[in-house]
Design a protein around this motif. Structure first.
Motif, PDB file in Angstrom:
ATOM      1  N   ARG A 132      44.200   8.821  16.631  1.00  0.00           N
ATOM      2  CA  ARG A 132      44.979   8.289  17.814  1.00  0.00           C
ATOM      3  C   ARG A 132      45.882   7.068  16.981  1.00  0.00           C
ATOM      4  NH1 ARG A 132      41.926   4.200  22.783  1.00  0.00           N
ATOM      5  NH2 ARG A 132      40.517   4.423  21.653  1.00  0.00           N
ATOM      6  N   GLY A 133      47.171   6.724  16.876  1.00  0.00           N
ATOM      7  CA  GLY A 133      47.273   5.594  16.588  1.00  0.00           C
ATOM      8  C   GLY A 133      47.575   5.736  15.073  1.00  0.00           C
ATOM      9  N   VAL A 134      47.182   6.749  14.922  1.00  0.00           N
ATOM     10  CA  VAL A 134      47.129   7.261  12.818  1.00  0.00           C
ATOM     11  C   VAL A 134      47.476   8.548  12.743  1.00  0.00           C
ATOM     12  CG1 VAL A 134      45.613   6.818  11.033  1.00  0.00           C
ATOM     13  CG2 VAL A 134      44.779   5.644  12.712  1.00  0.00           C
ATOM     14  N   GLY A 135      47.216   9.965  13.081  1.00  0.00           N
ATOM     15  CA  GLY A 135      47.121  10.881  12.574  1.00  0.00           C
ATOM     16  C   GLY A 135      45.875  11.618  11.751  1.00  0.00           C
ATOM     17  N   GLU A 136      46.804  12.450  11.834  1.00  0.00           N
ATOM     18  CA  GLU A 136      45.213  13.020  11.025  1.00  0.00           C
ATOM     19  C   GLU A 136      44.600  12.349   9.148  1.00  0.00           C
ATOM     20  OE1 GLU A 136      43.692  17.794   9.309  1.00  0.00           O
ATOM     21  OE2 GLU A 136      45.389  17.172   9.141  1.00  0.00           O
ATOM     22  N   THR A 137      43.218  12.470   9.560  1.00  0.00           N
ATOM     23  CA  THR A 137      43.344  11.615   8.693  1.00  0.00           C
ATOM     24  C   THR A 137      41.652  12.219   8.067  1.00  0.00           C
ATOM     25  OG1 THR A 137      41.133  10.607   9.718  1.00  0.00           O
ATOM     26  CG2 THR A 137      43.348   9.324   9.599  1.00  0.00           C
ATOM     27  N   LEU A 138      41.512  11.322   6.876  1.00  0.00           N
ATOM     28  CA  LEU A 138      40.616  12.596   6.085  1.00  0.00           C
ATOM     29  C   LEU A 138      38.920  12.408   6.130  1.00  0.00           C
ATOM     30  CD1 LEU A 138      41.488  12.276   2.418  1.00  0.00           C
ATOM     31  CD2 LEU A 138      41.960  13.539   3.475  1.00  0.00           C
ATOM     32  N   SER A 139      39.165  12.009   7.257  1.00  0.00           N
ATOM     33  CA  SER A 139      38.009  11.210   7.442  1.00  0.00           C
ATOM     34  C   SER A 139      37.480  10.276   9.044  1.00  0.00           C
ATOM     35  CB  SER A 139      36.453  10.754   6.767  1.00  0.00           C
ATOM     36  OG  SER A 139      35.217  10.461   7.328  1.00  0.00           O
ATOM     37  N   CYS A 140      36.594  10.351   9.861  1.00  0.00           N
ATOM     38  CA  CYS A 140      36.143   9.721  11.583  1.00  0.00           C
ATOM     39  C   CYS A 140      35.352   9.604  11.343  1.00  0.00           C
ATOM     40  CB  CYS A 140      36.779   9.828  12.170  1.00  0.00           C
ATOM     41  SG  CYS A 140      36.694   9.273  13.674  1.00  0.00           S
ATOM     42  N   GLY A 141      34.266   8.189  10.542  1.00  0.00           N
ATOM     43  CA  GLY A 141      33.069   8.292  11.636  1.00  0.00           C
ATOM     44  C   GLY A 141      32.111   7.906  13.076  1.00  0.00           C
ATOM     45  N   THR A 142      32.934   7.497  13.675  1.00  0.00           N
ATOM     46  CA  THR A 142      32.570   7.788  14.849  1.00  0.00           C
ATOM     47  C   THR A 142      33.033   9.196  15.620  1.00  0.00           C
ATOM     48  OG1 THR A 142      34.849   7.200  15.848  1.00  0.00           O
ATOM     49  CG2 THR A 142      32.774   4.970  16.101  1.00  0.00           C
ATOM     50  N   GLY A 143      34.438   9.743  14.968  1.00  0.00           N
ATOM     51  CA  GLY A 143      34.283  11.287  14.715  1.00  0.00           C
ATOM     52  C   GLY A 143      33.369  12.383  14.578  1.00  0.00           C
ATOM     53  N   ALA A 144      32.393  11.907  13.363  1.00  0.00           N
ATOM     54  CA  ALA A 144      32.036  13.071  13.034  1.00  0.00           C
ATOM     55  C   ALA A 144      30.389  12.854  13.773  1.00  0.00           C
ATOM     56  CB  ALA A 144      31.628  12.001  12.326  1.00  0.00           C
ATOM     57  N   CYS A 145      30.184  11.177  14.751  1.00  0.00           N
ATOM     58  CA  CYS A 145      29.773  10.972  15.498  1.00  0.00           C
ATOM     59  C   CYS A 145      29.685  11.907  16.759  1.00  0.00           C
ATOM     60  CB  CYS A 145      28.675  10.078  15.788  1.00  0.00           C
ATOM     61  SG  CYS A 145      28.750   8.449  14.532  1.00  0.00           S
ATOM     62  N   ALA A 146      30.394  12.337  17.128  1.00  0.00           N
ATOM     63  CA  ALA A 146      31.076  12.618  18.134  1.00  0.00           C
ATOM     64  C   ALA A 146      30.965  14.103  17.998  1.00  0.00           C
ATOM     65  CB  ALA A 146      32.565  12.398  18.821  1.00  0.00           C
ATOM     66  N   ALA A 147      31.593  14.753  17.225  1.00  0.00           N
ATOM     67  CA  ALA A 147      30.777  15.906  16.495  1.00  0.00           C
ATOM     68  C   ALA A 147      29.499  16.586  16.197  1.00  0.00           C
ATOM     69  CB  ALA A 147      31.411  16.276  15.454  1.00  0.00           C
ATOM     70  N   ALA A 148      28.693  15.745  16.467  1.00  0.00           N
ATOM     71  CA  ALA A 148      26.971  16.054  16.312  1.00  0.00           C
ATOM     72  C   ALA A 148      26.987  16.115  17.486  1.00  0.00           C
ATOM     73  CB  ALA A 148      26.551  15.284  15.636  1.00  0.00           C
ATOM     74  N   ALA A 149      27.500  14.881  17.993  1.00  0.00           N
ATOM     75  CA  ALA A 149      26.984  15.122  19.573  1.00  0.00           C
ATOM     76  C   ALA A 149      26.555  16.643  20.267  1.00  0.00           C
ATOM     77  CB  ALA A 149      27.185  13.976  20.185  1.00  0.00           C
ATOM     78  N   ALA A 150      28.274  16.969  19.938  1.00  0.00           N
ATOM     79  CA  ALA A 150      28.688  17.697  21.071  1.00  0.00           C
ATOM     80  C   ALA A 150      28.120  19.201  20.392  1.00  0.00           C
ATOM     81  CB  ALA A 150      30.311  17.825  20.970  1.00  0.00           C
ATOM     82  N   THR A 151      28.065  19.200  19.560  1.00  0.00           N
ATOM     83  CA  THR A 151      27.298  20.634  19.042  1.00  0.00           C
ATOM     84  C   THR A 151      26.044  20.781  19.589  1.00  0.00           C
ATOM     85  OG1 THR A 151      28.932  20.386  16.741  1.00  0.00           O
ATOM     86  CG2 THR A 151      27.228  21.451  16.872  1.00  0.00           C
ATOM     87  N   ARG A 152      25.526  19.523  19.403  1.00  0.00           N
ATOM     88  CA  ARG A 152      23.914  19.040  19.728  1.00  0.00           C
ATOM     89  C   ARG A 152      23.653  20.024  21.566  1.00  0.00           C
ATOM     90  NH1 ARG A 152      21.550  14.911  20.419  1.00  0.00           N
ATOM     91  NH2 ARG A 152      19.231  15.323  19.633  1.00  0.00           N
ATOM     92  N   VAL A 153      25.150  19.384  22.404  1.00  0.00           N
ATOM     93  CA  VAL A 153      25.517  19.777  23.696  1.00  0.00           C
ATOM     94  C   VAL A 153      24.710  21.194  22.958  1.00  0.00           C
ATOM     95  CG1 VAL A 153      26.184  19.453  25.623  1.00  0.00           C
ATOM     96  CG2 VAL A 153      25.987  17.702  24.576  1.00  0.00           C
TER      97      VAL A 153
END
Length: 303
Positions: free
Chosen positions: A233-254
């Motif tokens: 949000r506020g940027v568009g597609e980016t090559l990476s996102c640190g908090t996003g990587a954490c959220a991706a791992a957390a959701a996949t664990r669920v």
């Protein structure tokens, strides 16, 4: 005005040192500097300022019984997205900031040492490690705990290139994320993220959206693997996102609860990040994000 351009797994930033707290980062200035055609170009702009010179920083110092002075400042990450909106937290930005502080001689940090950094989402501890920097990201949580517990999803997300919306799970890492599972790399690669995906219902303050593909196999040598793309949000597609990587791992664990894996490798377009989880006595889980940070160039902004 001297600046540094840096990136952390492709998430790029313009960094400014403001030890006296005198810089005025208004909306027009930030958007002009971050413009990729008419400015330096970046996903966001970071001002490094002593915490005691920021109202939010002073509150955090009091909360943690810490002291920040001219001679021994605790640094605050004043991070603004490329569209001029305030950013709460970014794990890649924290690593880039600390690397910048080290390069500028504003802090000394040898491998194994830890440095406190204040952010709008609270205090973050950053440790220098072999692969770069490891950031204590705090506790992850569901944005809608009741619905997530019942269905392992709480919303529907539709990218512009997709015919139908997909179920998603919203995770808070101090900022909001909505994670969507895709079946394979082909589905991930064909996504068009030039416009923001629609999220229904949308979290109260908007959300970042991560599209993820679990590794095949999901777990190798006790480490989970996932690949992701992100629209910030506020940027568009980016090559990476640190908090996003954490959220991706957390959701996949669920979604893969039976695996019980606490260490994850998250592949982004800009590089690989390591996300790890540690349970607390109260049942919550602390998240740590580790990865590199690189200085690209330094320069001078001319009015």
């Amino acid at each position: 005005m001297q600046f540094t351009k840096a990136h952390a797994t492709g998430n790029d930033f313009v960094l400014l040192a403001d030890p006296a707290g005198q810089m005025d980062l208004d909306h027009g200035f930030v958007t002009a500097v971050c413009d990729r055609h008419l400015g330096v170009g970046a996903d966001g702009l970071i001002r490094a300022v002593p915490a005691h010179l920021m109202a939010k920083g002073r509150r955090l110092l009091d909360e943690h019984s810490m002291t920040s002075t001219v001679d021994a400042p605790v640094w605050f990450m004043d991070y603004v997205n490329s569209d001029g909106s305030m950013a709460q937290m970014c794990g890649n930005a924290v690593r880039a900031l600390v690397h910048f502080l080290v390069a500028e001689g504003l802090v000394t940090l040898t491998e194994g040492d830890e440095l406190p950094i204040m952010t709008r989402s609270g205090l973050r501890a950053v440790r220098r490690v072999e692969e770069g920097y490891a950031v204590g990201m705090g506790v992850w949580s569901f944005i809608d705990p009741e619905m997530a517990a019942e269905q392992a999803s709480d919303s529907l997300v539709k990218a512009a290139s997709e015919a139908e919306p997909r179920p998603a799970l919203s995770i808070s890492m101090g900022n909001p994320h909505t994670v969507v599972a895709l079946p394979d790399d082909a589905a991930l690669n064909r996504l068009s993220l030039t416009s923001a995906p629609t999220v229904e219902p949308t979290p109260p303050h908007g959300t970042n959206v991560e599209f993820v593909v679990p590794g095949s196999p999901l777990v190798q040598d006790g480490i989970g693997h996932v690949r992701m793309r992100v629209h910030e949000r506020g940027v568009g597609e980016t090559l990476s996102c640190g908090t996003g990587a954490c959220a991706a791992a957390a959701a996949t664990r669920v979604w893969a609860a039976d695996e019980g894996v606490d260490a994850w490798k998250v592949a982004t377009a800009g590089g690989e990040l390591t996300v790890s989880f540690a349970a607390r006595q109260d049942g919550a889980e602390e998240v740590t994000l580790a990865g590199p940070a690189t200085i690209v160039f330094t320069g001078e902004l001319v009015p």
